[in-house]
Write an enzyme that holds these catalytic residues in place. Structure first.
Site: not given
Length: 290
Positions: A105, A203, A107, A109, A134, A122-123
């Site tokens: 995957e 969070g 990503d 995001e 991340e 976010h990768t």
């Protein structure tokens, strides 16, 4: 002698331009042709004769789509305009993924935030079912005000994430150092808009404000210079020579490396490779290899 019925060229010009523009539209991405809306019960929509796709989220459901094709390496571009205003708790995901328990995957995001606070990009890279790689960034523009191009270059040597042509992350093939790299599983393109207010914003402290629903993200100008995987074979392995696959061996030149360093110095807000608390037994091996 010219027929009296033939149109002068100036009169034909609008018709010719119309034909050429139609041909150009066929050559570029069309969401009807390239994607299926896979969930959301009508919340995903393809509009403008296939030029625009929108996903929406309300309290009952989000929505998502996937590519009709599977790809084995490629340069994938998509323009996105993200949920505006108070998008806290929402996540817009745009990624490549294979299937199965040892999936690969790649990503993007986009983590929503309160009005006026920046989105977090976010990768992550998964290989053989393992992620934990991340890196997170702020963007140097408002991603809700207009469309911007988010690109994934995936070839056998490296993965490069780019925003409007500026590289923000490179993940190299370091299999020789024992680091798995996605190269054996074809992947589809997926995107979804969903509620993740248990973790997405601070969070999970900031919850989704459903009075702002429906939340909508928009997509246009999809392009894939890629090897299509079908029936166990790659379109790039055909006997027809191709001059358009320069991306298969593409790497960052000096200018691109400088832009990458500029982004990582000024806009990176989390890097797993510097999170010693998370990896008390030592950072992952790729973190110590340039």
């Amino acid at each position: 002698m010219a027929s009296h019925n033939s149109l002068p060229f100036c009169a034909m010009l609008p018709l010719l331009l119309s034909i050429f523009s139609s041909m150009a539209a066929i050559a570029s991405g069309n969401f009807y042709r390239d994607f299926d809306i896979t969930w959301g019960d009508g919340r995903g929509k393809i509009l403008n004769n296939g030029d625009l796709l929108t996903l929406s989220l309300d309290k009952a459901s989000g929505s998502g789509f996937q590519s009709k094709n599977e790809y084995m390496f490629g340069k994938i571009d998509m323009q996105l305009k993200l949920v505006p205003g108070n998008s806290a708790g929402t996540v817009t995901a745009y990624y490549l993924s294979s299937k199965g328990s040892t999936w690969d995957e790649i990503d993007f995001e986009f983590l929503g935030n309160l009005s006026g606070d920046p989105y977090i990009l976010h990768t992550n890279v998964f290989s053989q079912g393992k992620g934990n790689r991340e890196q997170q960034f702020y963007l140097w523009f408002d991603p809700t005000a207009d469309f911007h191009t988010y690109s994934i270059l995936w070839n056998p040597q490296r993965i490069i994430f780019s925003v409007d042509g500026t590289p923000i992350r490179e993940f190299k093939n370091l299999e020789s150092n024992g680091v798995p790299f996605p190269k054996n599983q074809p992947m589809r393109i997926y995107s979804s808009l969903w509620n993740a207010d248990d973790w997405a914003t601070r969070g999970g402290l900031v919850k989704t404000d459903w009075t702002q629903a429906p939340f909508t993200a928009s997509y246009r100008n999809f392009n894939a210079d890629a090897c299509i995987w079908s029936n166990g074979a790659s379109s790039c392995n055909s006997n027809s020579p191709s001059t358009s696959n320069g991306w298969l061996s593409q790497e960052l030149d000096t200018t691109s490396q400088e832009r990458l360093q500029w982004v990582q110095k000024n806009y990176m807000i989390y890097n797993y490779c510097t999170d010693n608390k998370r990896f008390p037994q030592g950072l992952p091996p790729e973190c110590s290899i340039s």
